[in-house]
Design an enzyme around this catalytic site. Structure first.
Site, mmCIF file in Angstrom:
data_model
loop_
_atom_site.group_PDB
_atom_site.id
_atom_site.type_symbol
_atom_site.label_atom_id
_atom_site.label_comp_id
_atom_site.label_asym_id
_atom_site.label_seq_id
_atom_site.Cartn_x
_atom_site.Cartn_y
_atom_site.Cartn_z
ATOM 1 N N GLU A 175 -3.848 1.130 -8.093
ATOM 2 C CA GLU A 175 -4.242 2.284 -6.951
ATOM 3 C C GLU A 175 -3.164 3.107 -7.203
ATOM 4 O OE1 GLU A 175 -6.305 1.815 -2.978
ATOM 5 O OE2 GLU A 175 -4.171 1.782 -2.220
ATOM 6 N N HIS B 171 1.054 -1.221 0.065
ATOM 7 C CA HIS B 171 0.155 0.038 -0.021
ATOM 8 C C HIS B 171 0.856 1.191 0.083
ATOM 9 C CE1 HIS B 171 -2.993 3.036 1.428
ATOM 10 N NE2 HIS B 171 -3.669 2.153 0.873
HETATM 11 P P1 PGA Z 1 -9.242 6.129 -0.047
HETATM 12 O O1 PGA Z 1 -8.246 5.104 0.407
HETATM 13 O O2 PGA Z 1 -10.525 5.362 -0.446
HETATM 14 O O3 PGA Z 1 -9.686 6.828 1.367
HETATM 15 O O4 PGA Z 1 -8.992 7.092 -1.081
HETATM 16 C C1 PGA Z 1 -8.092 4.101 -0.457
HETATM 17 C C2 PGA Z 1 -6.954 3.153 0.044
HETATM 18 O O5 PGA Z 1 -5.885 3.811 0.922
HETATM 19 O O6 PGA Z 1 -6.541 1.963 -0.299
#
Ligand code: PGA
Length: 290
Positions: A200, A128
């Site tokens: 992401e 992450h």
């Molecule tokens: P968020 O976070 O939906 O608050 O942008 C996503 C994540 O950190 O996986």
């Protein structure tokens, strides 16, 4: 146009995956209880039969989440509780937000893959961007964690994606390729099938800025090509690719349905069960009409 392209994808029959990353929240026991009660109540009213929901609470809450989500199977460490928990036709599993890369030993403060597995979790988030930002984790560390997770029967949820600077300087493709090559180094074609990938983009996490459906589709095609190149198209088609970063019910269409993603990783919105399950319901609805 995008949905047509996505619709040609062979994997449309895969069950969708909606993952809640609760991060460092739920500070008190009563907050935790309220969250779980609200989640279970909301879940009852939602039609999400074709979707697996995963809750990733802070590590100290994992055991309790397992017990509360599925009281009957709680307490039997290392047994069926680590499987998906079915509430009627609704599947809910529990995941961790992090693990350490060693099996056991003198690593003060760390939590091992086996511990997480044995208290009933099925998934673990790895790579992450907040781990990279605050703990200097790199692709090699992600690789070590993915390997130990797989070795212990956990499903790694591997997050990849570029920063704003990397995107603006035209390096998105290179960054994703590097994260894939280094992060998935020496993962066999059998093991890779247990992995979940999340595109992401770092700039979309916690920002309310989201990519267009087309940009997400481009990332997905790149990821799929890399998988296909390394493991062959048949295996590549079995691997779920999710989207993560500022997902909300009203943007679920753009970030998940249009580009034909296999689900989403949700941060802030997952702290409100009604909003989180609205995202799941939106995605599940589409799945039923495919
Ligand atoms: P968020 O976070 O939906 O608050 O942008 C996503 C994540 O950190 O996986």
């Amino acid at each position: 146009m995008i949905s047509k392209l996505a619709g040609k994808n062979k994997i449309i029959n895969m069950q969708k995956l909606i993952i809640a990353n609760l991060k460092m929240n739920l500070l008190t026991l009563s907050e935790r209880e309220r969250y779980l009660e609200s989640f279970k109540k909301e879940l009852k009213n939602k039609n999400i039969s074709d979707t697996e929901i995963v809750l990733c609470p802070p590590a100290v809450h994992i055991e309790n989440f397992v017990k509360k989500i599925h009281p009957v199977k709680s307490g039997k460490a290392g047994t069926s509780q680590s499987e998906v928990i079915s509430q009627g036709k609704k599947a809910v599993a529990i995941g961790a937000q992090n693990i350490f890369w060693e099996e056991r030993g003198s690593f003060t403060g760390e939590i091992s893959a086996a511990m997480v597995k044995n208290i009933g979790a099925k998934y673990v988030i790895i790579g992450h961007s907040e781990r990279k930002k605050y703990f200097s984790e790199d692709n090699k560390i992600a690789n070590a964690k993915i390997r130990i997770a797989l070795h212990n029967g956990l499903v790694p949820v591997y997050c990849i994606g570029e920063t704003k600077e990397e995107r603006l300087s035209g390096n998105t493709v290179d960054v994703i390729m590097k994260q894939m090559v280094e992060g998935l180094d020496e993962i066999s074609s059998t093991k890779i099938q247990s992995i979940v990938l999340v595109y992401e983009p770092v700039w979309a996490v916690g920002s309310d800025e989201i990519p267009t459906g087309n940009e997400i589709l481009e990332a997905k095609i790149l990821i799929k090509k890399l998988l296909s190149h390394a493991y062959g198209p048949e295996i590549a088609n079995k691997i779920k690719i999710l989207y993560g970063g500022s997902v909300k019910a009203k943007t679920a269409e753009q970030v998940c349905l249009e580009p034909g993603m296999d689900g989403v990783l949700v941060g802030r919105e997952s702290l409100v069960p009604s909003e989180f399950l609205k995202i799941a319901e939106t995605i599940n609805e589409q799945k039923k009409t495919e």
